[in-house]
Design a protein around this motif. Structure first.
Motif, PDB file in Angstrom:
ATOM      1  N   LYS A  28      47.136  41.975  31.049  1.00  0.00           N
ATOM      2  CA  LYS A  28      45.953  41.140  31.303  1.00  0.00           C
ATOM      3  C   LYS A  28      45.704  41.015  32.797  1.00  0.00           C
ATOM      4  CE  LYS A  28      46.208  38.272  27.182  1.00  0.00           C
ATOM      5  NZ  LYS A  28      47.328  39.076  26.604  1.00  0.00           N
ATOM      6  N   ASN A  30      43.530  38.560  35.140  1.00  0.00           N
ATOM      7  CA  ASN A  30      42.663  37.392  35.290  1.00  0.00           C
ATOM      8  C   ASN A  30      42.276  37.303  36.749  1.00  0.00           C
ATOM      9  OD1 ASN A  30      42.780  36.377  32.556  1.00  0.00           O
ATOM     10  ND2 ASN A  30      44.903  35.833  32.985  1.00  0.00           N
ATOM     11  N   THR A  52      43.211  44.002  29.244  1.00  0.00           N
ATOM     12  CA  THR A  52      42.116  43.052  29.078  1.00  0.00           C
ATOM     13  C   THR A  52      41.820  42.393  30.422  1.00  0.00           C
ATOM     14  OG1 THR A  52      42.784  42.618  26.806  1.00  0.00           O
ATOM     15  CG2 THR A  52      41.332  40.990  27.849  1.00  0.00           C
ATOM     16  N   ASN A  54      39.718  39.604  32.433  1.00  0.00           N
ATOM     17  CA  ASN A  54      38.898  38.398  32.382  1.00  0.00           C
ATOM     18  C   ASN A  54      38.448  38.115  33.808  1.00  0.00           C
ATOM     19  OD1 ASN A  54      37.654  36.029  31.790  1.00  0.00           O
ATOM     20  ND2 ASN A  54      39.494  34.975  31.076  1.00  0.00           N
ATOM     21  N   SER A  97      31.286  34.587  33.469  1.00  0.00           N
ATOM     22  CA  SER A  97      32.582  35.202  33.204  1.00  0.00           C
ATOM     23  C   SER A  97      32.379  36.353  32.248  1.00  0.00           C
ATOM     24  CB  SER A  97      33.541  34.212  32.554  1.00  0.00           C
ATOM     25  OG  SER A  97      33.935  33.244  33.477  1.00  0.00           O
ATOM     26  N   THR A  99      34.765  39.216  29.763  1.00  0.00           N
ATOM     27  CA  THR A  99      36.048  39.751  29.324  1.00  0.00           C
ATOM     28  C   THR A  99      35.803  41.138  28.772  1.00  0.00           C
ATOM     29  OG1 THR A  99      36.875  37.543  28.816  1.00  0.00           O
ATOM     30  CG2 THR A  99      38.020  39.390  27.803  1.00  0.00           C
ATOM     31  N   THR A 101      37.760  45.324  28.232  1.00  0.00           N
ATOM     32  CA  THR A 101      39.026  46.054  28.223  1.00  0.00           C
ATOM     33  C   THR A 101      38.820  47.469  28.757  1.00  0.00           C
ATOM     34  OG1 THR A 101      38.696  46.837  25.973  1.00  0.00           O
ATOM     35  CG2 THR A 101      39.930  44.792  26.228  1.00  0.00           C
TER      36      THR A 101
END
Ligand SMILES: [Cu+2]
Length: 136
Positions: A28, A30, A52, A54, A97, A99, A101
């Protein structure tokens, strides 16, 4: 003695917090984008895995999280000539925002992260991403 111990444990706790997510590779990412920084600006992800992302834009203008291909970095500014050297990117409007992949590059090493919005790279909006050999 007891007081000293608790100070130490607080310090250790802070250390854990500050290293959290920044240490080993994570699937991930972020990231918070502002005018003109990535926070954090150093990432570590496993090679070839689904990642992923974000991405949040807390700035006043559009920002992009652009991952360059292996061994390729931007010159003095990000321009159209750099488009073919992009591995993956996501663009986020101010206050928004996203998200998404992508599949991490399979070649371990250090990759450059830049913001592709005009003038932002020159303003210092740059980061780095380490691809770590996957143990799986
Ligand atoms: Cu930007």
């Amino acid at each position: 003695m007891k007081a000293r111990l608790s100070v130490l444990s607080v310090l250790f706790g802070l250390l854990l917090v500050s290293c959290g997510g920044g240490s080993g590779p994570s699937d991930k990412i972020n990231v918070t984008m502002t005018d003109f920084h990535f926070t954090p600006d150093v990432f570590s992800i496993p090679a070839g895995q689904t990642i992923t992302v974000n991405a949040r834009n807390d700035g006043a203008v559009v920002h992009e999280f652009v991952l360059m291909k292996s061994g390729l970095t931007i010159g003095e500014a990000f321009g159209p000539e750099d488009d073919e050297n992009i591995y993956w990117e996501v663009e986020v409007d101010p206050g928004q925002s996203k998200t998404e992949t992508f599949t991490a590059p399979t070649e371990p090493g250090d990759y450059q992260i830049v913001c592709g919005t005009e003038g932002h790279f020159a303003a210092g909006m740059v980061g780095s991403l380490k691809i770590v050999e996957s143990k799986k």
